[in-house]
Each structure stands twice: as structure tokens, then as C-alpha cells.
Motif scaffolding. Structure first.
Motif, mmCIF file in Angstrom:
data_model
loop_
_atom_site.group_PDB
_atom_site.id
_atom_site.type_symbol
_atom_site.label_atom_id
_atom_site.label_comp_id
_atom_site.label_asym_id
_atom_site.label_seq_id
_atom_site.Cartn_x
_atom_site.Cartn_y
_atom_site.Cartn_z
ATOM 1 N N ILE A 1 15.592 -16.801 -14.758
ATOM 2 C CA ILE A 1 15.499 -15.505 -14.086
ATOM 3 C C ILE A 1 16.222 -14.423 -14.883
ATOM 4 O O ILE A 1 15.688 -13.336 -15.132
ATOM 5 C CB ILE A 1 16.084 -15.598 -12.666
ATOM 6 C CG1 ILE A 1 15.232 -16.536 -11.798
ATOM 7 C CG2 ILE A 1 16.156 -14.210 -12.016
ATOM 8 C CD1 ILE A 1 15.890 -16.907 -10.484
ATOM 9 N N ILE A 2 17.451 -14.735 -15.293
ATOM 10 C CA ILE A 2 18.253 -13.758 -16.046
ATOM 11 C C ILE A 2 17.601 -13.452 -17.384
ATOM 12 O O ILE A 2 17.530 -12.291 -17.810
ATOM 13 C CB ILE A 2 19.685 -14.282 -16.241
ATOM 14 C CG1 ILE A 2 20.396 -14.375 -14.880
ATOM 15 C CG2 ILE A 2 20.467 -13.393 -17.190
ATOM 16 C CD1 ILE A 2 21.773 -14.996 -14.945
ATOM 17 N N LEU A 3 17.076 -14.489 -18.042
ATOM 18 C CA LEU A 3 16.402 -14.276 -19.331
ATOM 19 C C LEU A 3 15.182 -13.376 -19.165
ATOM 20 O O LEU A 3 14.930 -12.494 -19.988
ATOM 21 C CB LEU A 3 15.977 -15.623 -19.923
ATOM 22 C CG LEU A 3 15.252 -15.573 -21.281
ATOM 23 C CD1 LEU A 3 16.165 -14.951 -22.336
ATOM 24 C CD2 LEU A 3 14.817 -16.969 -21.703
ATOM 25 N N GLY A 4 14.463 -13.581 -18.050
ATOM 26 C CA GLY A 4 13.289 -12.737 -17.802
ATOM 27 C C GLY A 4 13.675 -11.290 -17.575
ATOM 28 O O GLY A 4 13.008 -10.370 -18.064
ATOM 29 N N LEU A 5 14.776 -11.063 -16.878
ATOM 30 C CA LEU A 5 15.238 -9.698 -16.646
ATOM 31 C C LEU A 5 15.700 -9.045 -17.946
ATOM 32 O O LEU A 5 15.446 -7.860 -18.180
ATOM 33 C CB LEU A 5 16.376 -9.709 -15.621
ATOM 34 C CG LEU A 5 15.993 -10.099 -14.187
ATOM 35 C CD1 LEU A 5 17.243 -10.230 -13.326
ATOM 36 C CD2 LEU A 5 15.040 -9.072 -13.581
ATOM 37 N N GLN A 6 16.377 -9.825 -18.778
ATOM 38 C CA GLN A 6 16.832 -9.295 -20.059
ATOM 39 C C GLN A 6 15.651 -8.958 -20.960
ATOM 40 O O GLN A 6 15.658 -7.944 -21.659
ATOM 41 C CB GLN A 6 17.748 -10.313 -20.739
ATOM 42 C CG GLN A 6 19.107 -10.471 -20.051
ATOM 43 C CD GLN A 6 19.943 -11.582 -20.661
ATOM 44 O OE1 GLN A 6 19.404 -12.519 -21.249
ATOM 45 N NE2 GLN A 6 21.259 -11.498 -20.500
ATOM 46 N N THR A 7 14.641 -9.802 -20.923
ATOM 47 C CA THR A 7 13.448 -9.567 -21.733
ATOM 48 C C THR A 7 12.758 -8.277 -21.318
ATOM 49 O O THR A 7 12.237 -7.523 -22.144
ATOM 50 C CB THR A 7 12.465 -10.750 -21.609
ATOM 51 O OG1 THR A 7 13.135 -11.950 -21.998
ATOM 52 C CG2 THR A 7 11.234 -10.544 -22.468
ATOM 53 N N ASP A 8 12.765 -8.019 -20.008
ATOM 54 C CA ASP A 8 12.133 -6.803 -19.491
ATOM 55 C C ASP A 8 13.048 -5.584 -19.564
ATOM 56 O O ASP A 8 12.675 -4.495 -19.110
ATOM 57 C CB ASP A 8 11.720 -7.018 -18.029
ATOM 58 C CG ASP A 8 10.639 -8.080 -17.896
ATOM 59 O OD1 ASP A 8 9.920 -8.319 -18.879
ATOM 60 O OD2 ASP A 8 10.522 -8.663 -16.791
ATOM 61 N N ASN A 9 14.256 -5.792 -20.134
ATOM 62 C CA ASN A 9 15.235 -4.713 -20.270
ATOM 63 C C ASN A 9 15.568 -4.061 -18.927
ATOM 64 O O ASN A 9 15.713 -2.847 -18.817
ATOM 65 C CB ASN A 9 14.722 -3.636 -21.249
ATOM 66 C CG ASN A 9 14.614 -4.174 -22.656
ATOM 67 O OD1 ASN A 9 15.508 -4.881 -23.131
ATOM 68 N ND2 ASN A 9 13.514 -3.857 -23.339
ATOM 69 N N LYS A 10 15.649 -4.906 -17.894
ATOM 70 C CA LYS A 10 15.996 -4.386 -16.581
ATOM 71 C C LYS A 10 17.509 -4.371 -16.405
ATOM 72 O O LYS A 10 18.169 -5.385 -16.588
ATOM 73 C CB LYS A 10 15.369 -5.244 -15.483
ATOM 74 C CG LYS A 10 13.861 -5.103 -15.378
ATOM 75 C CD LYS A 10 13.328 -5.919 -14.215
ATOM 76 C CE LYS A 10 11.827 -5.759 -14.077
ATOM 77 N NZ LYS A 10 11.296 -6.561 -12.937
ATOM 78 N N ASP A 11 18.040 -3.226 -16.078
ATOM 79 C CA ASP A 11 19.469 -3.101 -15.814
ATOM 80 C C ASP A 11 19.646 -3.067 -14.302
ATOM 81 O O ASP A 11 19.428 -2.038 -13.655
ATOM 82 C CB ASP A 11 20.025 -1.830 -16.452
ATOM 83 C CG ASP A 11 21.542 -1.774 -16.363
ATOM 84 O OD1 ASP A 11 22.141 -2.833 -16.063
ATOM 85 O OD2 ASP A 11 22.108 -0.694 -16.571
ATOM 86 N N VAL A 12 20.016 -4.180 -13.736
ATOM 87 C CA VAL A 12 20.108 -4.278 -12.285
ATOM 88 C C VAL A 12 21.555 -4.465 -11.862
ATOM 89 O O VAL A 12 22.406 -4.907 -12.634
ATOM 90 C CB VAL A 12 19.265 -5.458 -11.744
ATOM 91 C CG1 VAL A 12 17.795 -5.241 -12.030
ATOM 92 C CG2 VAL A 12 19.743 -6.775 -12.333
ATOM 93 N N THR A 13 21.833 -4.129 -10.617
ATOM 94 C CA THR A 13 23.172 -4.300 -10.067
ATOM 95 C C THR A 13 23.371 -5.762 -9.656
ATOM 96 O O THR A 13 22.422 -6.559 -9.642
ATOM 97 C CB THR A 13 23.357 -3.402 -8.832
ATOM 98 O OG1 THR A 13 22.468 -3.846 -7.801
ATOM 99 C CG2 THR A 13 23.058 -1.942 -9.168
ATOM 100 N N THR A 14 24.615 -6.072 -9.306
ATOM 101 C CA THR A 14 24.907 -7.433 -8.850
ATOM 102 C C THR A 14 24.108 -7.765 -7.590
ATOM 103 O O THR A 14 23.568 -8.861 -7.454
ATOM 104 C CB THR A 14 26.413 -7.574 -8.536
ATOM 105 O OG1 THR A 14 27.165 -7.191 -9.681
ATOM 106 C CG2 THR A 14 26.755 -9.009 -8.161
ATOM 107 N N ALA A 15 24.017 -6.820 -6.674
ATOM 108 C CA ALA A 15 23.270 -7.041 -5.438
ATOM 109 C C ALA A 15 21.793 -7.259 -5.722
ATOM 110 O O ALA A 15 21.145 -8.139 -5.135
ATOM 111 C CB ALA A 15 23.459 -5.858 -4.495
#
Length: 404
Positions: A76-90
Motif C-alpha cells: 500500500i505504502i509503495l503504491g502511494l509513493q509511486t503515485d507521489n501521493k502526500d497523505v496525512t497519517t489519518a
């Protein structure tokens, strides 16, 4: 997106002194937790190695579960990093929960049990709910991912049922059938990939063990018919048992729930509790005599024929089912006394009325007619059932060999 995840043991124990396992999500000095649904004692947790110690009876299974969760989170985290998504902890927590917290076995099982209750299949509910609880006690958890239910897992559960719960082979099979039913439900709903299915050739094969079905013979039934000097409760038990037998072994619950409105022109029309089929049977003369005995207490078409459920609200399924179950238990107790008074050594219960009909029918009636009398959906079921009582030809063959 600098974030870190770690599985930790939270500080607040439950009433059993066990601590919850949780996924800790940290980012930019903000922390959030996702509880994983498992509890362990502090002595069984290795905080340095982030794993369950071997002192825990299910350490291998739990460690496998934790590794799977961490792998899922990593993707999940790798997918978010790949998409360059900067998300909050929540937001990261919500993303992880929505992905890893899909419905597990026990959630689907609860939906299955709820459906049984809403459809008033209370007899099946009373049987299947304890079987789901057996699995909860085996896993010692309220969460069970479908991917963990493999051949090895099921073999362990079978061993648990045999050694810890001391259940019969038939009970083991019944437990497996419930698991299979819930697994199929999840596959049909798209929750589980069919390749994870643990049943079938080369996996766990469900085979019903042969069971011994012993019915009364005509002499024994005649003894019951002519038995006198009975208490009122025993007389009711005798009449209800004979009524069931006279009508091809109608199931006990169906007999007790018959109403006067179910009878038209000396025929019985009723819904089977087991499968909701509508049946019509002629009422034999012997059974008509029993009905005459109870007509003196008849209050109306919606009145129950037999006394055990009178003054019960027939529209309340739960109350009706509970009272029916209690009544059958009491009737069986009185049938035991009746058998002793009649000099019958066989165990006599309401269900034996069905076996007794099969025993006397033997091979005298075409199997197609027996299928209709038994209300079986499949003629194969009738053939398998009746094979318990069709011994005449094999007995004669045996006698012809040894009598010389």
C-alpha cells in the motif's frame, strides 16, 4: 512521504489479561493505530523481533498473519509513493484499513447466521452457530482471514475437534460443511479467489461416515399401540409418535406444529420445517382415530392439534421453535418410559418413528414412491436412506449358504 509502520503490543489489556496487537503508523511525529483483532499475553510477545514467541500455542499461525499484514501494508505504502501521493497519517490509516480490513471468515459467518435467523431457519441456526464458535475457540481470535484457511489449517482444526472437543466423526464433518458453506458464500460474493478454496480433490474431501439406523418392527410397534395404563403425558407421547409413524415418519417439529386447519377431507396439507415444501398425504385410519381423541379440545382452525404448543403464539418463530424443541425433549423422555413398559430394548425417540417406517417398508414399496413419502428432494437420498433397512435378500442369501 516519510512514514513508518510497526506492529506493537498496546498497553490496555482485556478482561483475560491479554494485550491487543496493533499496527502503529507514524509520520511527521503524528501516530495512529490500527488494531489487528488479536490479543496475546505480554510474556508471549517479542518486542525486539516483532513476533509472537514460541511459548504461545498458535505462534506460527499468528506470526504468519502478522507477516501477511506487514506485506500488505508495504504494498500500500509503495503504491502511494509511486503515485507521489502526500497523505496525512489519518489518510494513510484510512487507506490501509480500507485495503487490509476486508471481510474475514467470521464476518461472513455472522452474515450467514443472521440470514438463517431472518429466514426463520432456527433449527439450522442452533446447529451452525456452535460450529462457528468452535472455530473461534480453535483460533483464539475474532478475526480469521480466508487465506489462512488452507489444508494444513483445516487438518489442525479436525485434530482439535477430535482430541480437545471429543466429537464424533459425523460432528467433525458437520463442522467442515459449515466452513465450506461460508467459504462458498465469500467466493460467490467476490471476497475470495476460488484458487484459495481448500476443499475438493487433493485437498480436504468431505465424506459422510456410514451411520446405523435402527427402526422398530411390526411386533414392537404393536406393543406400543396396545400399551395401556399410561399417564396423560405418556399417552400424548405415544399418540404423537404413532401419528408420525402412520404418516411415513413426519419429523417431530412438523407433527407438533400441525394445526386443525391443515386437515381437509381426511388429507393432511402442511409445510415442512426443514425445506418449506408443501406436502399432501392421506391420513390413514389409525391416525384418524388419534385425531378424534384430540378433537374434544379443538378451539378453532388455527389451534394446534397436539397439546404441547397450545396457547403458544405461533406467529413468533423464536418462541415457537424454543417451545417445540423443549416439547420434543419431554416427549422423548416419556417415550423412554413407554419403551421400558412395552419391553422394547431399542432406544425409542421421535426420530425413530421415521426409521421404523423405513424398516417396515423395506423393499416392499418402489423407491420412487418412498421418495414422495419421505419428501426427499433427490431419489439418491431415498436410496441411501432405505439401504439401511433392505436386508431381506442378503439375509436369505446368507442363510442359503450356511444352512447345510
Amino acid at each position: 512521504m516519510a512514514s513508518s509502520t510497526k506492529i506493537v503490543l498496546r498497553k490496555k489489556p482485556n478482561k483475560n489479561g491479554e494485550f491487543p496487537l496493533a499496527l502503529r503508523i507514524s509520520k511527521e511525529r503524528k501516530t495512529s493505530y490500527i488494531y489487528l483483532g488479536h490479543y496475546v499475553q505480554a510474556k508471549d510477545w517479542d518486542n525486539k523481533k516483532i513476533r509472537i514467541k514460541k511459548s504461545h500455542p498458535n505462534h506460527a499461525q499468528l506470526n504468519s498473519f502478522l507477516q501477511t499484514k506487514l506485506a500488505d501494508i508495504g504494498r500500500i505504502i509503495l503504491g502511494l509513493q509511486t503515485d507521489n501521493k502526500d497523505v496525512t497519517t489519518a489518510q494513510l490509516k484510512d487507506e490501509i484499513e480500507s485495503t487490509i480490513n476486508k471481510k474475514d471468515f467470521f464476518q461472513v459467518a455472522q452474515e450467514y447466521l443472521n440470514d438463517l435467523e431472518s429466514n426463520s431457519k432456527l433449527n439450522q441456526l442452533s446447529s451452525d452457530r456452535p460450529r462457528v464458535n468452535h472455530l473461534k475457540k480453535y483460533t483464539k481470535s475474532v478475526h480469521l482471514p480466508f487465506k489462512e484457511i488452507n489444508v494444513k489449517f483445516l487438518k489442525g482444526f479436525i485434530a482439535y475437534l477430535r482430541t480437545e472437543r471429543k466429537v464424533s466423526q459425523r460432528s467433525v464433518i458437520n463442522n467442515l460443511i459449515v466452513i465450506r458453506t461460508i467459504f462458498n458464500r465469500a467466493i460467490k460474493s467476490g471476497l475470495v479467489d476460488r484458487k484459495l478454496y481448500p476443499f475438493g480433490h487433493g485437498k480436504i474431501v468431505i465424506r459422510f461416515p456410514e451411520t446405523e439406523k435402527i427402526g422398530l418392527n411390526t411386533d414392537e410397534i404393536s406393543k406400543i399401540e396396545h400399551l395401556e395404563h399410561l399417564t396423560n403425558d405418556e399417552k400424548d407421547a405415544k399418540n404423537i409418535w404413532l401419528f408420525s409413524f402412520y404418516l411415513a415418519g413426519i419429523r417431530a417439529a412438523d407433527v407438533l406444529q400441525l394445526k386443525w386447519g391443515d386437515i381437509h377431507n381426511d388429507r393432511l396439507y402442511y409445510h415442512m420445517n426443514k425445506n418449506s415444501k408443501i406436502l399432501s398425504l392421506v391420513i390413514p385410519h389409525k391416525a384418524l382415530h388419534i385425531l378424534e381423541y384430540y378433537k374434544q379440545t379443538k378451539q378453532g382452525q388455527n389451534d394446534f392439534i397436539f397439546p404441547h404448543l397450545k396457547w403458544i403464539n405461533g406467529d413468533n418463530d423464536k418462541i415457537l421453535w424454543n417451545k417445540t424443541k423443549l416439547a420434543i425433549r419431554k416427549i422423548n423422555t416419556h417415550l423412554n418410559s413407554i419403551a421400558q413398559n412395552a419391553g422394547i430394548s431399542k432406544k425409542v425417540t421421535m426420530h425413530i418413528a421415521r426409521h421404523s417406517f423405513g424398516n417396515i417398508a423395506g423393499d416392499k414399496i418402489p423407491v420412487q414412491l418412498l421418495q414422495q413419502l419421505y419428501r426427499h428432494s433427490s431419489i439418491t437420498t431415498t436410496m441411501m436412506y432405505q439401504s439401511n433397512f433392505m436386508n431381506k435378500k442378503t439375509d436369505e442369501a446368507l442363510q442359503s449358504i450356511v444352512n447345510f
